[in-house]
Design a protein around this motif. Structure first.
Motif, PDB file in Angstrom:
ATOM      1  N   ILE A 154      27.810  38.987  31.331  1.00  0.00           N
ATOM      2  CA  ILE A 154      26.525  39.584  30.726  1.00  0.00           C
ATOM      3  C   ILE A 154      26.001  38.157  30.271  1.00  0.00           C
ATOM      4  O   ILE A 154      24.775  38.177  30.540  1.00  0.00           O
ATOM      5  CB  ILE A 154      26.931  40.203  29.482  1.00  0.00           C
ATOM      6  N   MET A 155      26.724  37.184  29.635  1.00  0.00           N
ATOM      7  CA  MET A 155      26.018  35.971  29.081  1.00  0.00           C
ATOM      8  C   MET A 155      25.309  35.071  30.194  1.00  0.00           C
ATOM      9  O   MET A 155      24.281  34.486  30.010  1.00  0.00           O
ATOM     10  CB  MET A 155      26.925  35.200  28.270  1.00  0.00           C
ATOM     11  N   GLU A 156      26.125  35.450  31.143  1.00  0.00           N
ATOM     12  CA  GLU A 156      25.624  34.553  32.435  1.00  0.00           C
ATOM     13  C   GLU A 156      24.345  35.360  33.163  1.00  0.00           C
ATOM     14  O   GLU A 156      23.789  35.067  34.090  1.00  0.00           O
ATOM     15  CB  GLU A 156      26.713  34.277  33.372  1.00  0.00           C
ATOM     16  N   GLY A 157      24.355  36.434  32.834  1.00  0.00           N
ATOM     17  CA  GLY A 157      23.093  37.362  33.495  1.00  0.00           C
ATOM     18  C   GLY A 157      23.400  37.906  34.813  1.00  0.00           C
ATOM     19  O   GLY A 157      22.589  38.231  35.404  1.00  0.00           O
ATOM     20  N   LYS A 158      24.819  38.050  35.033  1.00  0.00           N
ATOM     21  CA  LYS A 158      25.328  38.477  36.329  1.00  0.00           C
ATOM     22  C   LYS A 158      26.033  39.606  36.281  1.00  0.00           C
ATOM     23  O   LYS A 158      26.798  40.180  37.271  1.00  0.00           O
ATOM     24  CB  LYS A 158      26.405  37.430  36.948  1.00  0.00           C
ATOM     25  N   PHE A 159      25.983  40.510  35.309  1.00  0.00           N
ATOM     26  CA  PHE A 159      26.847  41.863  35.047  1.00  0.00           C
ATOM     27  C   PHE A 159      26.290  42.768  36.085  1.00  0.00           C
ATOM     28  O   PHE A 159      25.142  43.238  36.256  1.00  0.00           O
ATOM     29  CB  PHE A 159      26.635  42.019  33.488  1.00  0.00           C
ATOM     30  N   GLN A 160      27.408  43.431  36.623  1.00  0.00           N
ATOM     31  CA  GLN A 160      26.988  44.587  37.733  1.00  0.00           C
ATOM     32  C   GLN A 160      28.317  45.564  37.007  1.00  0.00           C
ATOM     33  O   GLN A 160      29.539  45.534  37.233  1.00  0.00           O
ATOM     34  CB  GLN A 160      27.274  44.114  38.944  1.00  0.00           C
ATOM     35  N   THR A 161      27.701  46.896  36.789  1.00  0.00           N
ATOM     36  CA  THR A 161      28.501  47.692  36.300  1.00  0.00           C
ATOM     37  C   THR A 161      29.609  48.202  37.318  1.00  0.00           C
ATOM     38  O   THR A 161      30.801  48.292  36.902  1.00  0.00           O
ATOM     39  CB  THR A 161      27.690  49.077  36.158  1.00  0.00           C
ATOM     40  N   ASN A 162      29.489  48.172  38.490  1.00  0.00           N
ATOM     41  CA  ASN A 162      30.345  48.780  39.546  1.00  0.00           C
ATOM     42  C   ASN A 162      31.466  47.775  39.719  1.00  0.00           C
ATOM     43  O   ASN A 162      32.741  48.050  39.790  1.00  0.00           O
ATOM     44  CB  ASN A 162      29.759  49.349  41.095  1.00  0.00           C
ATOM     45  N   ILE A 163      31.001  46.368  39.694  1.00  0.00           N
ATOM     46  CA  ILE A 163      32.011  45.275  39.814  1.00  0.00           C
ATOM     47  C   ILE A 163      32.940  45.162  38.553  1.00  0.00           C
ATOM     48  O   ILE A 163      34.125  45.214  38.756  1.00  0.00           O
ATOM     49  CB  ILE A 163      31.513  43.944  39.809  1.00  0.00           C
ATOM     50  N   PHE A 164      32.318  45.555  37.377  1.00  0.00           N
ATOM     51  CA  PHE A 164      32.919  45.533  36.102  1.00  0.00           C
ATOM     52  C   PHE A 164      34.201  46.535  36.298  1.00  0.00           C
ATOM     53  O   PHE A 164      35.336  46.634  35.943  1.00  0.00           O
ATOM     54  CB  PHE A 164      31.964  45.550  34.891  1.00  0.00           C
ATOM     55  N   LEU A 165      33.555  48.093  36.666  1.00  0.00           N
ATOM     56  CA  LEU A 165      34.702  49.284  36.505  1.00  0.00           C
ATOM     57  C   LEU A 165      35.684  49.219  37.524  1.00  0.00           C
ATOM     58  O   LEU A 165      36.678  49.363  37.483  1.00  0.00           O
ATOM     59  CB  LEU A 165      33.839  50.372  36.356  1.00  0.00           C
ATOM     60  N   THR A 166      35.203  48.647  38.551  1.00  0.00           N
ATOM     61  CA  THR A 166      36.176  48.707  39.522  1.00  0.00           C
ATOM     62  C   THR A 166      37.306  47.520  39.532  1.00  0.00           C
ATOM     63  O   THR A 166      38.444  47.762  39.731  1.00  0.00           O
ATOM     64  CB  THR A 166      35.528  48.474  41.130  1.00  0.00           C
ATOM     65  N   GLY A 167      36.730  46.610  38.669  1.00  0.00           N
ATOM     66  CA  GLY A 167      37.720  45.609  38.357  1.00  0.00           C
ATOM     67  C   GLY A 167      38.532  45.710  37.763  1.00  0.00           C
ATOM     68  O   GLY A 167      39.887  45.520  37.759  1.00  0.00           O
ATOM     69  N   PHE A 168      38.015  46.690  36.444  1.00  0.00           N
ATOM     70  CA  PHE A 168      39.112  47.010  35.384  1.00  0.00           C
ATOM     71  C   PHE A 168      40.174  48.014  35.932  1.00  0.00           C
ATOM     72  O   PHE A 168      41.312  47.656  35.899  1.00  0.00           O
ATOM     73  CB  PHE A 168      38.301  48.028  34.518  1.00  0.00           C
ATOM     74  N   LEU A 169      39.752  49.109  36.965  1.00  0.00           N
ATOM     75  CA  LEU A 169      40.764  49.886  37.423  1.00  0.00           C
ATOM     76  C   LEU A 169      41.623  49.179  38.506  1.00  0.00           C
ATOM     77  O   LEU A 169      42.848  49.414  38.305  1.00  0.00           O
ATOM     78  CB  LEU A 169      39.837  51.136  38.229  1.00  0.00           C
ATOM     79  N   ALA A 170      41.153  48.271  39.415  1.00  0.00           N
ATOM     80  CA  ALA A 170      41.908  47.734  40.135  1.00  0.00           C
ATOM     81  C   ALA A 170      43.000  46.573  39.601  1.00  0.00           C
ATOM     82  O   ALA A 170      44.301  46.764  39.934  1.00  0.00           O
ATOM     83  CB  ALA A 170      41.187  46.540  41.230  1.00  0.00           C
ATOM     84  N   ASN A 171      42.750  46.076  38.440  1.00  0.00           N
ATOM     85  CA  ASN A 171      43.342  45.272  37.686  1.00  0.00           C
ATOM     86  C   ASN A 171      44.653  46.233  37.071  1.00  0.00           C
ATOM     87  O   ASN A 171      45.968  45.784  37.365  1.00  0.00           O
ATOM     88  CB  ASN A 171      42.839  44.477  36.667  1.00  0.00           C
ATOM     89  N   ILE A 172      44.090  47.322  36.654  1.00  0.00           N
ATOM     90  CA  ILE A 172      45.526  48.280  36.023  1.00  0.00           C
ATOM     91  C   ILE A 172      46.581  48.522  37.132  1.00  0.00           C
ATOM     92  O   ILE A 172      47.454  48.650  37.027  1.00  0.00           O
ATOM     93  CB  ILE A 172      44.774  49.252  35.519  1.00  0.00           C
ATOM     94  N   LEU A 173      45.505  48.949  38.367  1.00  0.00           N
ATOM     95  CA  LEU A 173      46.594  49.657  39.506  1.00  0.00           C
ATOM     96  C   LEU A 173      47.477  48.577  39.789  1.00  0.00           C
ATOM     97  O   LEU A 173      48.458  48.915  40.249  1.00  0.00           O
ATOM     98  CB  LEU A 173      45.538  50.061  40.593  1.00  0.00           C
ATOM     99  N   VAL A 174      46.945  47.166  40.285  1.00  0.00           N
ATOM    100  CA  VAL A 174      47.524  46.498  40.876  1.00  0.00           C
ATOM    101  C   VAL A 174      48.820  45.807  40.026  1.00  0.00           C
ATOM    102  O   VAL A 174      49.733  45.613  40.290  1.00  0.00           O
ATOM    103  CB  VAL A 174      46.776  45.107  41.180  1.00  0.00           C
ATOM    104  N   GLY A 175      48.332  45.563  38.420  1.00  0.00           N
ATOM    105  CA  GLY A 175      49.398  45.225  37.455  1.00  0.00           C
ATOM    106  C   GLY A 175      50.583  46.428  37.453  1.00  0.00           C
ATOM    107  O   GLY A 175      51.629  45.840  37.534  1.00  0.00           O
ATOM    108  N   MET A 176      50.179  47.493  37.408  1.00  0.00           N
ATOM    109  CA  MET A 176      51.282  48.611  37.383  1.00  0.00           C
ATOM    110  C   MET A 176      52.253  48.481  38.792  1.00  0.00           C
ATOM    111  O   MET A 176      53.284  48.636  38.512  1.00  0.00           O
ATOM    112  CB  MET A 176      50.713  50.136  37.222  1.00  0.00           C
ATOM    113  N   PHE A 177      51.321  48.504  39.975  1.00  0.00           N
ATOM    114  CA  PHE A 177      52.275  48.439  41.050  1.00  0.00           C
ATOM    115  C   PHE A 177      53.298  47.224  41.277  1.00  0.00           C
ATOM    116  O   PHE A 177      54.304  47.054  41.451  1.00  0.00           O
ATOM    117  CB  PHE A 177      51.160  48.419  42.286  1.00  0.00           C
ATOM    118  N   LEU A 178      52.633  45.976  40.536  1.00  0.00           N
ATOM    119  CA  LEU A 178      53.449  44.925  40.639  1.00  0.00           C
ATOM    120  C   LEU A 178      54.709  44.921  39.606  1.00  0.00           C
ATOM    121  O   LEU A 178      55.860  44.463  39.935  1.00  0.00           O
ATOM    122  CB  LEU A 178      52.654  43.572  40.119  1.00  0.00           C
ATOM    123  N   ILE A 179      54.449  45.754  38.424  1.00  0.00           N
ATOM    124  CA  ILE A 179      55.812  46.038  37.612  1.00  0.00           C
ATOM    125  C   ILE A 179      56.603  46.831  38.030  1.00  0.00           C
ATOM    126  O   ILE A 179      57.912  46.396  37.924  1.00  0.00           O
ATOM    127  CB  ILE A 179      55.109  46.538  36.413  1.00  0.00           C
TER     128      ILE A 179
END
Lengths: 133, 253
Positions: free
Chosen positions: A49-74
Motif C-alpha cells: 500500500i505504501m509503495e502504491g503497488k497494492f492489488q486486492t487479488n494478489i493480496f487475498l490469493t497470497g494470504f490463502l496460498a500462504n495458509i494452505l501451503v503452510g498447513m500442507f508443509l506442517i
C-alpha cells in the motif's frame, strides 16, 4: 481509514472470544501457521500500500496460498518427522521483520520530506518578503 | 507524474476491505489460539488432574492432613495394645498376633530400632559461577528417590526421609522448590535414615559411579554420611486402605 482494519481486528478477536471453539492440541500447529501467514500478509500488504503497488487479488490469493501451503508443509512435516512449524514460523517472522523495517523506513522518509517541504516554503516566503520591502 | 484521482480512490477502497477481512481472520484465529487451546489444556483428563492428591493444593488441607496423620498414629498404637492384650489369651491367638506383628513390621507400620546410617543431602552453597549448572546444586526428588532405592537394594530394613517413614506405597514428587513425600512437604537439607547393616549400606551408597558420586561431582559438601549404632525410625502414618485391590478368595496356582 486506518481505523477500519483495526476495528475489524477487534471484531475478529471478539468473535473468537465469544465462540471460543476448543482447539485440540494436535491441531494447534495448523492454527499457529494460519495466524503467522495472516500477519505476514497484513504486513506485506501494508508495505505494498505504501509503495502504491497494492492489488486486492494478489493480496487475498497470497494470504490463502500462504495458509494452505503452510498447513500442507506442517502435515508433511508430521509425516516425515521434521518440525515444519518451526521452519514456517522462522520464515514468516523473518518476512514480517523485513516488511516492518521497510514500512518504518518509508514512513520516516515521508515525514522527513514533509518537514523539508515546509522548510522550503517558509524559506521561500521569507525570501519574498526580504526582496519586496 | 500525474496522479489519477479516480484510480487512487479505487485502490483506497479495495485495500481497506481486503486488509480488514484478513485482519478479522487473524484476530479470530489469535483469539482461538489464546482462549481455545488454553481451555483445552486445563480440561481435567481421566489420568491427569484427578490423580493428583488434593492435599498438594493448599496449606490449609496440609495442616488438617498432618493432624489426621497424628490421629492415625495414635489409633494404631491403641490397636496394637489391644492386640497385645488379646495375645495374652491362648496360644492360637498368640501365634496370630505374632504373624500380624511380623506383617506390620514388614509394612513399616511399627516403630523400628537398630543399627544403620544417616545420609544428609543439602543444597550446594557454592555460587552460580562455581557450579556447572544451577540445577546440579539443588537436591531433587529424583536424588532422594535414587538414594532410597540404593538403600533398599543394599538390604535396608526401614527407611525414613526427614522422619517420614517410607512405606510400600510411598511416592516422591517434586513441587516447585520442595519435595513431596506421600503428600507431605519437605525441603533440603534432606535427612535419610536407614536401618540395616551399616557397612553394607555405606558401601552401596559409596559405590564408584553411584548416585552419591553423581551428587559429589557437583559439590562434595552436598553429601554427608554418618554410621549410627542405634537408630529409631517412626512408623508409617500414611493411608493403608485399599479401594480397588482385593485379595482373591481362592488361591490361584
Amino acid at each position: 481509514m486506518i481505523l477500519i482494519p483495526i476495528l475489524a481486528l477487534m471484531v475478529g478477536i471478539a468473535l473468537g472470544a465469544i465462540l471460543s471453539v476448543d482447539v485440540p492440541i494436535t491441531q494447534a500447529p495448523y492454527l499457529a501457521v494460519a495466524i503467522l501467514a495472516g500477519l505476514d500478509s497484513v504486513f506485506g500488504g501494508s508495505r505494498s500500500i505504501m509503495e502504491g503497488k497494492f492489488q486486492t487479488n494478489i493480496f487475498l490469493t497470497g494470504f490463502l496460498a500462504n495458509i494452505l501451503v503452510g498447513m500442507f508443509l506442517i502435515w508433511l512435516g508430521n509425516g516425515i518427522g521434521v518440525s515444519m512449524l518451526t521452519v514456517a514460523a522462522l520464515v514468516f517472522a523473518f518476512r514480517i521483520f523485513t516488511n516492518l523495517s521497510l514500512i518504518r523506513r518509508m514512513i520516516l522518509t515521508r515525514m522527513d520530506q514533509k518537514r523539508e517541504n515546509k522548510r522550503i516554503i517558509k524559506a521561500d516566503s521569507a525570501l519574498e518578503q526580504s526582496t519586496n520591502p | 507524474m500525474k496522479i489519477n484521482p479516480f484510480n487512487r480512490y479505487q485502490t483506497a477502497n479495495s485495500w481497506i476491505v481486503s486488509v480488514s477481512l484478513v485482519l478479522m481472520a487473524v484476530g479470530f484465529m489469535g483469539a482461538l489460539a489464546f482462549i481455545g487451546t488454553g481451555k483445552a489444556s486445563i480440561k481435567p483428563g481421566d489420568s491427569g488432574i484427578s490423580n493428583i492428591s488434593p492435599e498438594t493444593h493448599s496449606e490449609n488441607t496440609e495442616e488438617t492432613n498432618k493432624s489426621l496423620r497424628e490421629e492415625v498414629a495414635k489409633l494404631r498404637e491403641e490397636k496394637s495394645t489391644l492386640e497385645k492384650s488379646l495375645a495374652d489369651g491362648n496360644t492360637a491367638t498368640k501365634q496370630i498376633n505374632a504373624s500380624l506383628i511380623e506383617a506390620k513390621q514388614f509394612a513399616g507400620l511399627t516403630d523400628l530400632e537398630g543399627p544403620g546410617i544417616t545420609v544428609l543431602l543439602s543444597d550446594s552453597k557454592l555460587g552460580p559461577e562455581e557450579l556447572l549448572s544451577l540445577e546440579g546444586g539443588i537436591i531433587h526428588d529424583a536424588d532422594v528417590l535414587k538414594v532410597v532405592n540404593e538403600l533398599w537394594n543394599a538390604g535396608a530394613e526401614a527407611v525414613s526421609v526427614n522422619d517420614l517413614r517410607v512405606g510400600p506405597r510411598s511416592d516422591f514428587r517434586c513441587v516447585g522448590s520442595t519435595i513431596l513425600i506421600d503428600g507431605q512437604r519437605i525441603s533440603a537439607p534432606v535427612e535419610i535414615k536407614a536401618i540395616g547393616n551399616p557397612k553394607q549400606l555405606n558401601g552401596a551408597l559409596n559405590m564408584p559411579g553411584g548416585i552419591l558420586d553423581e551428587i559429589r561431582d557437583v559439590d562434595e559438601a552436598m553429601v554427608k554420611i554418618e554410621i549410627v549404632e542405634k537408630h529409631f525410625i517412626k512408623a508409617f502414618t500414611g493411608p493403608t486402605t485399599f479401594k480397588y485391590g482385593k485379595i482373591p478368595e481362592k488361591p490361584t496356582e
